[in-house]
Scaffold this motif. Sequence first.
Motif, PDB file in Angstrom:
ATOM      1  N   LEU A   1     -52.789  24.201 -29.551  1.00 43.48           N
ATOM      2  CA  LEU A   1     -52.522  24.257 -30.991  1.00 43.48           C
ATOM      3  C   LEU A   1     -51.915  22.943 -31.483  1.00 43.48           C
ATOM      4  O   LEU A   1     -52.206  22.503 -32.604  1.00 43.48           O
ATOM      5  CB  LEU A   1     -51.601  25.426 -31.320  1.00 43.48           C
ATOM      6  CG  LEU A   1     -52.237  26.812 -31.269  1.00 43.48           C
ATOM      7  CD1 LEU A   1     -51.180  27.895 -31.475  1.00 43.48           C
ATOM      8  CD2 LEU A   1     -53.338  26.941 -32.298  1.00 43.48           C
ATOM      9  N   ALA A   2     -51.078  22.331 -30.665  1.00 40.22           N
ATOM     10  CA  ALA A   2     -50.502  21.036 -31.040  1.00 40.22           C
ATOM     11  C   ALA A   2     -51.601  19.988 -31.189  1.00 40.22           C
ATOM     12  O   ALA A   2     -51.564  19.162 -32.111  1.00 40.22           O
ATOM     13  CB  ALA A   2     -49.469  20.595 -29.995  1.00 40.22           C
ATOM     14  N   ILE A   3     -52.581  20.017 -30.304  1.00 42.88           N
ATOM     15  CA  ILE A   3     -53.715  19.093 -30.407  1.00 42.88           C
ATOM     16  C   ILE A   3     -54.447  19.305 -31.729  1.00 42.88           C
ATOM     17  O   ILE A   3     -54.740  18.356 -32.453  1.00 42.88           O
ATOM     18  CB  ILE A   3     -54.676  19.247 -29.211  1.00 42.88           C
ATOM     19  CG1 ILE A   3     -54.014  18.763 -27.934  1.00 42.88           C
ATOM     20  CG2 ILE A   3     -55.988  18.491 -29.465  1.00 42.88           C
ATOM     21  CD1 ILE A   3     -54.788  19.102 -26.672  1.00 42.88           C
ATOM     22  N   VAL A   4     -54.730  20.549 -32.046  1.00 39.55           N
ATOM     23  CA  VAL A   4     -55.448  20.858 -33.287  1.00 39.55           C
ATOM     24  C   VAL A   4     -54.645  20.373 -34.498  1.00 39.55           C
ATOM     25  O   VAL A   4     -55.185  19.743 -35.410  1.00 39.55           O
ATOM     26  CB  VAL A   4     -55.756  22.370 -33.381  1.00 39.55           C
ATOM     27  CG1 VAL A   4     -56.288  22.743 -34.751  1.00 39.55           C
ATOM     28  CG2 VAL A   4     -56.748  22.781 -32.288  1.00 39.55           C
ATOM     29  N   ALA A   5     -53.355  20.662 -34.515  1.00 36.45           N
ATOM     30  CA  ALA A   5     -52.514  20.249 -35.641  1.00 36.45           C
ATOM     31  C   ALA A   5     -52.457  18.726 -35.770  1.00 36.45           C
ATOM     32  O   ALA A   5     -52.531  18.190 -36.880  1.00 36.45           O
ATOM     33  CB  ALA A   5     -51.110  20.819 -35.470  1.00 36.45           C
ATOM     34  N   LEU A   6     -52.350  18.039 -34.655  1.00 37.53           N
ATOM     35  CA  LEU A   6     -52.280  16.581 -34.702  1.00 37.53           C
ATOM     36  C   LEU A   6     -53.615  15.957 -35.098  1.00 37.53           C
ATOM     37  O   LEU A   6     -53.647  14.962 -35.818  1.00 37.53           O
ATOM     38  CB  LEU A   6     -51.795  16.032 -33.357  1.00 37.53           C
ATOM     39  CG  LEU A   6     -50.298  16.234 -33.130  1.00 37.53           C
ATOM     40  CD1 LEU A   6     -49.962  16.128 -31.654  1.00 37.53           C
ATOM     41  CD2 LEU A   6     -49.498  15.240 -33.952  1.00 37.53           C
TER      42      LEU A   6
ATOM     43  N   PRO B   1     -51.187  19.026 -22.815  1.00 37.52           N
ATOM     44  CA  PRO B   1     -49.936  18.484 -23.351  1.00 37.52           C
ATOM     45  C   PRO B   1     -49.908  16.951 -23.336  1.00 37.52           C
ATOM     46  O   PRO B   1     -49.327  16.325 -24.227  1.00 37.52           O
ATOM     47  CB  PRO B   1     -48.846  19.079 -22.460  1.00 37.52           C
ATOM     48  CG  PRO B   1     -49.528  19.654 -21.295  1.00 37.52           C
ATOM     49  CD  PRO B   1     -50.948  19.901 -21.663  1.00 37.52           C
ATOM     50  N   ALA B   2     -50.562  16.336 -22.362  1.00 35.42           N
ATOM     51  CA  ALA B   2     -50.622  14.868 -22.327  1.00 35.42           C
ATOM     52  C   ALA B   2     -51.388  14.339 -23.530  1.00 35.42           C
ATOM     53  O   ALA B   2     -50.969  13.363 -24.174  1.00 35.42           O
ATOM     54  CB  ALA B   2     -51.272  14.397 -21.027  1.00 35.42           C
ATOM     55  N   LEU B   3     -52.499  14.984 -23.855  1.00 36.11           N
ATOM     56  CA  LEU B   3     -53.283  14.575 -25.010  1.00 36.11           C
ATOM     57  C   LEU B   3     -52.505  14.792 -26.308  1.00 36.11           C
ATOM     58  O   LEU B   3     -52.531  13.947 -27.207  1.00 36.11           O
ATOM     59  CB  LEU B   3     -54.608  15.340 -25.052  1.00 36.11           C
ATOM     60  CG  LEU B   3     -55.556  15.016 -26.195  1.00 36.11           C
ATOM     61  CD1 LEU B   3     -55.906  13.537 -26.233  1.00 36.11           C
ATOM     62  CD2 LEU B   3     -56.815  15.856 -26.077  1.00 36.11           C
ATOM     63  N   ALA B   4     -51.778  15.905 -26.400  1.00 40.56           N
ATOM     64  CA  ALA B   4     -50.960  16.158 -27.589  1.00 40.56           C
ATOM     65  C   ALA B   4     -49.902  15.065 -27.749  1.00 40.56           C
ATOM     66  O   ALA B   4     -49.679  14.565 -28.861  1.00 40.56           O
ATOM     67  CB  ALA B   4     -50.310  17.537 -27.498  1.00 40.56           C
ATOM     68  N   CYS B   5     -49.272  14.675 -26.668  1.00 39.05           N
ATOM     69  CA  CYS B   5     -48.272  13.600 -26.736  1.00 39.05           C
ATOM     70  C   CYS B   5     -48.913  12.272 -27.137  1.00 39.05           C
ATOM     71  O   CYS B   5     -48.334  11.511 -27.921  1.00 39.05           O
ATOM     72  CB  CYS B   5     -47.552  13.455 -25.396  1.00 39.05           C
ATOM     73  SG  CYS B   5     -46.412  14.800 -25.017  1.00 39.05           S
ATOM     74  N   SER B   6     -50.095  11.985 -26.632  1.00 33.29           N
ATOM     75  CA  SER B   6     -50.783  10.744 -26.994  1.00 33.29           C
ATOM     76  C   SER B   6     -51.171  10.740 -28.468  1.00 33.29           C
ATOM     77  O   SER B   6     -51.038   9.716 -29.149  1.00 33.29           O
ATOM     78  CB  SER B   6     -52.021  10.547 -26.122  1.00 33.29           C
ATOM     79  OG  SER B   6     -51.635  10.266 -24.794  1.00 33.29           O
ATOM     80  N   LEU B   7     -51.634  11.866 -28.970  1.00 30.09           N
ATOM     81  CA  LEU B   7     -51.949  11.962 -30.392  1.00 30.09           C
ATOM     82  C   LEU B   7     -50.692  11.812 -31.245  1.00 30.09           C
ATOM     83  O   LEU B   7     -50.718  11.171 -32.306  1.00 30.09           O
ATOM     84  CB  LEU B   7     -52.645  13.288 -30.700  1.00 30.09           C
ATOM     85  CG  LEU B   7     -54.065  13.433 -30.168  1.00 30.09           C
ATOM     86  CD1 LEU B   7     -54.551  14.870 -30.313  1.00 30.09           C
ATOM     87  CD2 LEU B   7     -55.008  12.472 -30.854  1.00 30.09           C
ATOM     88  N   ALA B   8     -49.582  12.361 -30.767  1.00 32.31           N
ATOM     89  CA  ALA B   8     -48.311  12.192 -31.481  1.00 32.31           C
ATOM     90  C   ALA B   8     -47.908  10.721 -31.505  1.00 32.31           C
ATOM     91  O   ALA B   8     -47.380  10.227 -32.511  1.00 32.31           O
ATOM     92  CB  ALA B   8     -47.219  13.042 -30.830  1.00 32.31           C
TER      93      ALA B   8
ATOM     94  N   ALA C   1     -42.953   6.588 -30.995  1.00 30.59           N
ATOM     95  CA  ALA C   1     -44.241   6.440 -30.314  1.00 30.59           C
ATOM     96  C   ALA C   1     -44.027   6.211 -28.823  1.00 30.59           C
ATOM     97  O   ALA C   1     -44.743   6.772 -27.984  1.00 30.59           O
ATOM     98  CB  ALA C   1     -45.045   5.297 -30.920  1.00 30.59           C
ATOM     99  N   GLY C   2     -43.031   5.410 -28.496  1.00 34.22           N
ATOM    100  CA  GLY C   2     -42.718   5.174 -27.083  1.00 34.22           C
ATOM    101  C   GLY C   2     -42.288   6.437 -26.365  1.00 34.22           C
ATOM    102  O   GLY C   2     -42.687   6.685 -25.222  1.00 34.22           O
ATOM    103  N   VAL C   3     -41.484   7.252 -27.029  1.00 38.18           N
ATOM    104  CA  VAL C   3     -41.064   8.527 -26.442  1.00 38.18           C
ATOM    105  C   VAL C   3     -42.277   9.429 -26.231  1.00 38.18           C
ATOM    106  O   VAL C   3     -42.415  10.081 -25.193  1.00 38.18           O
ATOM    107  CB  VAL C   3     -40.004   9.215 -27.334  1.00 38.18           C
ATOM    108  CG1 VAL C   3     -39.739  10.648 -26.895  1.00 38.18           C
ATOM    109  CG2 VAL C   3     -38.706   8.409 -27.324  1.00 38.18           C
TER     110      VAL C   3
END
Length: 176
Positions: A57-62, A99-106, A126-128
Motif C-alpha cells: 500500500l505504501a508503494i501504491v500511495a507513493l 519495503p525496500a521499493l517503498a523506501c526508495s520511492l520515498a 532522502a538519505g534516511v
Amino acid sequence: DEGFALYGAARVAAGEVPYRDFWLVYAPGQFYLLAGLFKLFGESVLVERLWDVAARLAIVALVYALTRRLASRRAAVAAVLLVTIWLAAADYFGYAVFPALACSLAAIWCLLRAAERGSARWLAAAGVAIGGSTLFRHDIGGYTLVPASLAALALACTGAPAPHRLRAVLRRVVGA
C-alpha cells in the motif's frame, strides 16, 4: 522468501543476531521489523502478511504522490492501476523488495521536495529513506543511492530550481 523472512524474524525475536548467529543472503531489516511486530502482536503468519500488505500500500500511495506531483490526475490514476495490478499479481509474501521499493520511492519524493524548496532537511530525509531501503535490500539501496547522490550533487552545484520550472522539466521527461 516468506519462510526465510518468518524464520529469520523468529530467530531475531528469540535474541539471535543475523550474520553472527545465523546466515542468510538477505539484508537484516525485514528480520528486525518482523521481530518487532512479532513482539507486539505475536508470532503469526498473519502479522507478516499484514506487514506485506502495508508495504505494498505504501508503494501504491507513493506512486500516486509522485505521479500526481509530476503529471495529471489521470496519469496518476493510470499509474496506480498499473502498480496495483502488478502488486496483486505478485503472489509471494514477505518479500523484502516491497519495503525496500517503498523506501526508495520515498527517497525520490524527498529529493523532489528538496529540489522545490531548496531545503537540506529534505535531502537528509532522502538519505534516511535510502538507508531504510538498504536495510531491506542492499542492492535496491545501492541502486537508489547512486542517482540520488547525483541529483543531490546537481542541486548543490546549480541551486534548487523554482518549483514550476522543475515540474515543467519533469513533465517533459515523463511525457505527461
